[in-house]
Design a protein around this motif. Sequence first.
Motif, short mmCIF file in Angstrom:
data_model
loop_
_atom_site.label_atom_id
_atom_site.label_comp_id
_atom_site.label_asym_id
_atom_site.label_seq_id
_atom_site.Cartn_x
_atom_site.Cartn_y
_atom_site.Cartn_z
N LEU A 248 62.17 0.90 20.47
CA LEU A 248 62.60 2.07 19.69
C LEU A 248 63.38 1.86 18.61
O LEU A 248 63.42 2.50 17.43
CB LEU A 248 63.33 3.09 20.56
CG LEU A 248 63.53 4.51 20.28
CD1 LEU A 248 62.41 5.14 19.67
CD2 LEU A 248 64.15 5.27 21.10
N ILE B 242 65.07 12.19 19.99
CA ILE B 242 65.56 10.96 20.98
C ILE B 242 66.72 11.66 21.64
O ILE B 242 67.62 11.99 21.06
CB ILE B 242 66.05 9.58 20.25
CG1 ILE B 242 65.02 9.04 19.36
CG2 ILE B 242 66.53 8.74 21.43
CD1 ILE B 242 65.45 8.20 18.55
N TYR C 204 63.07 4.26 27.74
CA TYR C 204 62.85 5.64 27.13
C TYR C 204 61.14 5.77 27.51
O TYR C 204 60.29 5.14 27.62
CB TYR C 204 62.64 5.80 25.70
CG TYR C 204 64.16 5.65 25.14
CD1 TYR C 204 65.14 6.72 25.08
CD2 TYR C 204 64.83 4.19 25.06
CE1 TYR C 204 66.54 6.53 24.61
CE2 TYR C 204 66.35 3.99 24.59
CZ TYR C 204 67.16 5.31 24.35
OH TYR C 204 68.12 5.08 24.14
N LYS D 231 58.23 7.94 26.41
CA LYS D 231 57.59 8.57 25.22
C LYS D 231 56.62 9.61 25.61
O LYS D 231 55.56 9.45 26.32
CB LYS D 231 56.85 7.30 24.67
CG LYS D 231 56.20 7.50 23.24
CD LYS D 231 55.64 6.46 22.79
CE LYS D 231 54.86 6.94 21.28
NZ LYS D 231 54.02 5.67 20.70
N TYR E 103 61.45 11.03 22.87
CA TYR E 103 61.62 10.06 23.61
C TYR E 103 62.92 10.35 24.57
O TYR E 103 64.04 10.93 24.00
CB TYR E 103 62.14 8.78 22.76
CG TYR E 103 61.11 7.93 22.09
CD1 TYR E 103 60.35 7.14 22.58
CD2 TYR E 103 60.89 8.35 20.64
CE1 TYR E 103 59.28 6.42 21.78
CE2 TYR E 103 59.95 7.70 19.95
CZ TYR E 103 58.97 6.85 20.31
OH TYR E 103 58.07 6.40 19.61
N SER F 285 65.59 9.22 27.55
CA SER F 285 66.11 8.02 28.14
C SER F 285 65.93 8.20 29.78
O SER F 285 66.10 9.17 30.35
CB SER F 285 67.52 7.79 27.78
OG SER F 285 68.36 8.80 28.35
#
Length: 124
Positions: free
Chosen positions: A65, A79, A102, A104, A118, A120
Motif C-alpha cells: 500500500l 484507507i 489491509y 482491499k 483498504y 486494516s
Amino acid sequence: MEQIEEFLYQAFCAAVFCLALSLFFQMTERYSDLLEGGRGLLEGDLTLSSGEEAGQEETVTGSELMLILHDVLQEDIEIDGILLQKGGIYKPDGLVGAQKQYRKTVIYEEGRVGRIVYSSSVST
C-alpha cells in the motif's frame, strides 16, 4: 584501389545502419499505435480489463500500500475511513502501517472502478 574498397565498405555499412534505423522508427510507431488502440478499447470497460468482480476482496500488505501511495493515484482510495482523491501523491506516514495487513475492496460505479477501500485488519 584499397581506398576505394574501404570507401565502398563504409558506404555499405552506412546504408545498412540507415536502413536499420528507419526500420526501428517504423516499428516504434506501429507499437505506439497498437498501445493507443488497446487503451481505446479498454477505456470504456474497466471491468473487463481488470477481471475482478464487484466488491471482490483481497489482502494487501502495508508495504504494498505504501508503494501505491508513492505514485499518482489512478482512482479514489479510502484507507481506514480517510479518502484520498485520484490524481494526488500522498505520503504514507501516519496513514499506513508497514506491519499491518489491509483488506482491499474494489467498488465499481457504472461499470468502472469508482473507489478502492483498504481497511486494516490484525497486524502480523
